[in-house]
Design a protein around this motif. Sequence first.
Motif, PDB file in Angstrom:
ATOM      1  N   GLU A  94      20.341   1.271   5.457  1.00  0.00           N
ATOM      2  CA  GLU A  94      20.489   0.076   4.625  1.00  0.00           C
ATOM      3  C   GLU A  94      20.616  -1.191   5.461  1.00  0.00           C
ATOM      4  O   GLU A  94      20.092  -2.231   5.097  1.00  0.00           O
ATOM      5  N   SER A  95      21.319  -1.123   6.576  1.00  0.00           N
ATOM      6  CA  SER A  95      21.537  -2.324   7.384  1.00  0.00           C
ATOM      7  C   SER A  95      20.241  -2.882   7.962  1.00  0.00           C
ATOM      8  O   SER A  95      20.134  -4.082   8.192  1.00  0.00           O
ATOM      9  N   CYS A  96      19.265  -2.048   8.195  1.00  0.00           N
ATOM     10  CA  CYS A  96      17.990  -2.507   8.765  1.00  0.00           C
ATOM     11  C   CYS A  96      16.967  -2.910   7.707  1.00  0.00           C
ATOM     12  O   CYS A  96      16.083  -3.709   7.983  1.00  0.00           O
ATOM     13  N   ARG A  97      17.079  -2.370   6.528  1.00  0.00           N
ATOM     14  CA  ARG A  97      16.044  -2.599   5.513  1.00  0.00           C
ATOM     15  C   ARG A  97      16.384  -3.663   4.490  1.00  0.00           C
ATOM     16  O   ARG A  97      15.524  -4.093   3.740  1.00  0.00           O
ATOM     17  N   THR A  98      17.624  -4.092   4.415  1.00  0.00           N
ATOM     18  CA  THR A  98      18.031  -5.013   3.355  1.00  0.00           C
ATOM     19  C   THR A  98      17.478  -6.413   3.552  1.00  0.00           C
ATOM     20  O   THR A  98      17.213  -6.829   4.682  1.00  0.00           O
ATOM     21  N   PRO A  99      17.346  -7.173   2.473  1.00  0.00           N
ATOM     22  CA  PRO A  99      16.888  -8.563   2.573  1.00  0.00           C
ATOM     23  C   PRO A  99      17.836  -9.449   3.376  1.00  0.00           C
ATOM     24  O   PRO A  99      17.429 -10.480   3.888  1.00  0.00           O
ATOM     25  N   ASP A 100      19.103  -9.049   3.531  1.00  0.00           N
ATOM     26  CA  ASP A 100      20.060  -9.857   4.294  1.00  0.00           C
ATOM     27  C   ASP A 100      19.647  -9.976   5.756  1.00  0.00           C
ATOM     28  O   ASP A 100      19.910 -10.987   6.398  1.00  0.00           O
ATOM     29  N   THR A 101      19.028  -8.956   6.298  1.00  0.00           N
ATOM     30  CA  THR A 101      18.594  -9.028   7.693  1.00  0.00           C
ATOM     31  C   THR A 101      17.481 -10.058   7.852  1.00  0.00           C
ATOM     32  O   THR A 101      17.368 -10.682   8.895  1.00  0.00           O
ATOM     33  N   PHE A 102      16.692 -10.272   6.817  1.00  0.00           N
ATOM     34  CA  PHE A 102      15.667 -11.312   6.862  1.00  0.00           C
ATOM     35  C   PHE A 102      16.311 -12.683   6.824  1.00  0.00           C
ATOM     36  O   PHE A 102      15.890 -13.604   7.496  1.00  0.00           O
ATOM     37  N   ALA A 103      17.359 -12.828   6.004  1.00  0.00           N
ATOM     38  CA  ALA A 103      18.026 -14.113   5.863  1.00  0.00           C
ATOM     39  C   ALA A 103      18.675 -14.563   7.172  1.00  0.00           C
ATOM     40  O   ALA A 103      18.773 -15.748   7.447  1.00  0.00           O
TER      41      ALA A 103
END
Length: 96
Positions: free
Chosen positions: A53-62
Amino acid sequence: MKVKKIPLRKCIVCQQMFPKKELLRIVRTPQEEIIIDPTGKAAGRGAYVCTSESCRTPDTFASGKWKKVLERALNMSISQEQYEQFRQNWLEMITK
């Protein structure tokens, strides 16, 4: 009996090693496009992302982390337009 070797690859976001079949492949095609390769066989320079989840979530893009990581892994400079297109494709893929 001989034990079959399992190929390992490193996730470009979290830097952990995983079996190749558990990772998603991102490819820079010869036409300088960035695509998500679900088969793992597309021609071009590839990089891998794990399914945590930590690598795939939209938060990592933000956080802006992805653009620099992709540029380094794919050996290319990525325009904001290319990055936004990839981001849109990525978000569509993970919501399925």
